[in-house]
Design a protein around this motif. Sequence first.
Motif, mmCIF file in Angstrom:
data_model
loop_
_atom_site.group_PDB
_atom_site.id
_atom_site.type_symbol
_atom_site.label_atom_id
_atom_site.label_comp_id
_atom_site.label_asym_id
_atom_site.label_seq_id
_atom_site.Cartn_x
_atom_site.Cartn_y
_atom_site.Cartn_z
ATOM 1 N N GLU A 230 -10.057 -45.021 4.053
ATOM 2 C CA GLU A 230 -10.290 -44.881 2.615
ATOM 3 C C GLU A 230 -9.202 -44.052 1.939
ATOM 4 O O GLU A 230 -8.965 -44.211 0.745
ATOM 5 N N VAL A 231 -8.555 -43.167 2.693
ATOM 6 C CA VAL A 231 -7.531 -42.310 2.093
ATOM 7 C C VAL A 231 -6.109 -42.829 2.333
ATOM 8 O O VAL A 231 -5.139 -42.177 1.959
ATOM 9 N N ASP A 232 -5.974 -43.984 2.946
ATOM 10 C CA ASP A 232 -4.661 -44.579 3.209
ATOM 11 C C ASP A 232 -4.030 -44.990 1.883
ATOM 12 O O ASP A 232 -4.580 -45.805 1.140
ATOM 13 N N PHE A 233 -2.849 -44.432 1.585
ATOM 14 C CA PHE A 233 -2.237 -44.708 0.286
ATOM 15 C C PHE A 233 -1.819 -46.165 0.127
ATOM 16 O O PHE A 233 -1.616 -46.652 -0.990
ATOM 17 N N ARG A 234 -1.713 -46.891 1.235
ATOM 18 C CA ARG A 234 -1.339 -48.304 1.143
ATOM 19 C C ARG A 234 -2.405 -49.125 0.417
ATOM 20 O O ARG A 234 -2.099 -50.209 -0.107
ATOM 21 N N LYS A 235 -3.621 -48.614 0.383
ATOM 22 C CA LYS A 235 -4.688 -49.328 -0.326
ATOM 23 C C LYS A 235 -4.376 -49.461 -1.822
ATOM 24 O O LYS A 235 -4.898 -50.353 -2.493
ATOM 25 N N ARG A 236 -3.491 -48.585 -2.326
ATOM 26 C CA ARG A 236 -3.145 -48.609 -3.751
ATOM 27 C C ARG A 236 -1.940 -49.483 -4.053
ATOM 28 O O ARG A 236 -1.642 -49.744 -5.217
ATOM 29 N N LEU A 237 -1.223 -49.898 -3.017
ATOM 30 C CA LEU A 237 0.013 -50.633 -3.263
ATOM 31 C C LEU A 237 -0.272 -52.067 -3.709
ATOM 32 O O LEU A 237 -1.140 -52.739 -3.160
ATOM 33 N N PRO A 238 0.474 -52.556 -4.708
ATOM 34 C CA PRO A 238 0.219 -53.891 -5.270
ATOM 35 C C PRO A 238 0.217 -55.019 -4.241
ATOM 36 O O PRO A 238 -0.587 -55.943 -4.346
ATOM 37 N N ARG A 239 1.102 -54.974 -3.257
ATOM 38 C CA ARG A 239 1.208 -56.097 -2.315
ATOM 39 C C ARG A 239 -0.002 -56.226 -1.401
ATOM 40 O O ARG A 239 -0.198 -57.272 -0.790
ATOM 41 N N PHE A 240 -0.792 -55.156 -1.316
ATOM 42 C CA PHE A 240 -1.976 -55.193 -0.472
ATOM 43 C C PHE A 240 -3.259 -55.455 -1.263
ATOM 44 O O PHE A 240 -4.352 -55.409 -0.699
ATOM 45 N N GLN A 241 -3.105 -55.720 -2.556
ATOM 46 C CA GLN A 241 -4.281 -56.080 -3.341
ATOM 47 C C GLN A 241 -4.672 -57.523 -3.018
ATOM 48 O O GLN A 241 -3.817 -58.369 -2.739
ATOM 49 N N SER A 317 12.520 -65.045 0.497
ATOM 50 C CA SER A 317 13.281 -64.861 -0.732
ATOM 51 C C SER A 317 12.507 -63.947 -1.685
ATOM 52 O O SER A 317 11.324 -63.670 -1.486
ATOM 53 N N ALA A 318 13.198 -63.486 -2.715
ATOM 54 C CA ALA A 318 12.590 -62.516 -3.627
ATOM 55 C C ALA A 318 11.301 -63.037 -4.261
ATOM 56 O O ALA A 318 10.333 -62.293 -4.435
ATOM 57 N N ASP A 319 11.264 -64.336 -4.600
ATOM 58 C CA ASP A 319 10.078 -64.867 -5.264
ATOM 59 C C ASP A 319 8.975 -65.266 -4.285
ATOM 60 O O ASP A 319 7.898 -65.698 -4.693
ATOM 61 N N ALA A 320 9.225 -65.079 -2.979
ATOM 62 C CA ALA A 320 8.216 -65.439 -1.981
ATOM 63 C C ALA A 320 7.188 -64.335 -1.797
ATOM 64 O O ALA A 320 6.084 -64.582 -1.295
ATOM 65 N N VAL A 321 7.538 -63.120 -2.183
ATOM 66 C CA VAL A 321 6.649 -61.971 -2.001
ATOM 67 C C VAL A 321 5.980 -61.638 -3.324
ATOM 68 O O VAL A 321 6.646 -61.492 -4.354
ATOM 69 N N LYS A 322 4.678 -61.517 -3.299
ATOM 70 C CA LYS A 322 3.911 -61.272 -4.514
ATOM 71 C C LYS A 322 3.500 -59.807 -4.602
ATOM 72 O O LYS A 322 2.990 -59.237 -3.643
ATOM 73 N N GLY A 323 3.748 -59.223 -5.760
ATOM 74 C CA GLY A 323 3.397 -57.828 -5.992
ATOM 75 C C GLY A 323 4.590 -56.909 -5.866
ATOM 76 O O GLY A 323 5.478 -57.126 -5.033
ATOM 77 N N GLU A 324 4.630 -55.863 -6.697
ATOM 78 C CA GLU A 324 5.678 -54.855 -6.597
ATOM 79 C C GLU A 324 5.457 -54.008 -5.346
ATOM 80 O O GLU A 324 4.361 -53.921 -4.825
ATOM 81 N N ARG A 325 6.514 -53.371 -4.865
ATOM 82 C CA ARG A 325 6.366 -52.566 -3.649
ATOM 83 C C ARG A 325 5.643 -51.258 -3.924
ATOM 84 O O ARG A 325 4.999 -50.696 -3.028
ATOM 85 N N TYR A 326 5.741 -50.741 -5.145
ATOM 86 C CA TYR A 326 5.022 -49.534 -5.544
ATOM 87 C C TYR A 326 4.316 -49.781 -6.865
ATOM 88 O O TYR A 326 4.719 -50.641 -7.648
ATOM 89 N N GLY A 327 3.287 -48.967 -7.128
ATOM 90 C CA GLY A 327 2.665 -48.976 -8.433
ATOM 91 C C GLY A 327 3.463 -48.114 -9.394
ATOM 92 O O GLY A 327 4.433 -47.451 -9.002
ATOM 93 N N PRO A 328 3.085 -48.072 -10.663
ATOM 94 C CA PRO A 328 3.852 -47.323 -11.668
ATOM 95 C C PRO A 328 3.812 -45.815 -11.483
ATOM 96 O O PRO A 328 4.579 -45.084 -12.116
#
Length: 348
Positions: A230-241, A317-328
């Motif tokens: 629950e405290v893993d910061f990766r849970k907040r990253l866009p690519r893991f949504q 390729s760049a358009d193959a990955v969905k979501g930014e690597r970090y949030g704002p």
Amino acid sequence: MAAESNVKMPRIKLGSQGLEVSVQGLGCMGMTPHFGQPKPGPDMIKLIHYALNSGITFLDTSDIYGPKTNEILLGKALKDGMREKMELATKFGIRLADGKNDICGDPAYVRAACEASLKRLDVDCIDLYYQHRIDTRVPIEVTMGELKKLVEEGKVKYIGLSEASPSTIRRAHAAHPISAVQLEWSLWTRDAEAEIIPTCRELGIGIVAYSPLGRGFFSSGPKVVETFSEVDFRKRLPRFQPENLELNKSLFERVKDIANRKGCTPSQLALAWVHHQGNDVCPIPGTTKFENLNENMGALSVKLTEEDMAELESIASADAVKGERYGPDIPTWKDSDTPPLSTWKAAA
């Protein structure tokens, strides 16, 4: 099937100032609270010793990991002659203020951070000292000026930057030679290839690739989220949504297919891809498990042809990955330009 890990660990040079490291390093961030619950300290020390005795001599930490407890852990691990076996990298520049991360490159803070890291690590000198994030309020020349003094005093051997823009890298390198730039580089994070990596190579600066396995994505694909606490910061990253993870699943499946053909695991293939980028690149995958460390070392046995590389790069390729690597909420190199040195002098 994992490729064998009983390979001799080659060494490479980072930059032109004399820094030499194992071709694969070890990211230590996950060994203390950051990705979840703390790991047993004695077990992590055994893992560090195993890595050093296996030829992985380049260890990466930061004062913000934990915070501070990661450096303390490494300090305990580097006893009984272990310090002489390795190259130690740590970082400064991110500090906690009112519960939030504050980026600071002020000279007084640089010195205080270095002194504190030396004490926690229980060493006399840091081999590679990075500015973890760039303070956009302080001219980079001012920060580098204090780092240069630390080098002259023997407290730091080599200087690095992490998540820096091309212009910041150029200005910093002109003030004092930069030996390495640390950045995120993997099959699903390739934006640094456009300008930052060419800038480093033009200036003769080594490249240290963190998260070369896509923060665990290339180890088990979308299922990796099931291992997040629950405290893993990766849970907040866009690519893991969920909405992005489902779309990124196809990338993992295609990498997995190629890995099956090559007789290795998807994570070994992803790591081998980074290794094949050049002899100025050192990936630093992190792990807290012996089996994963062995698997990562096995990536050095995976040989990729030009055709293999082209195939991997076409599906990643760049358009193959969905979501930014970090949030704002997390600053990156994209906005790391600093004020001109003249403005600092005017304000002094």
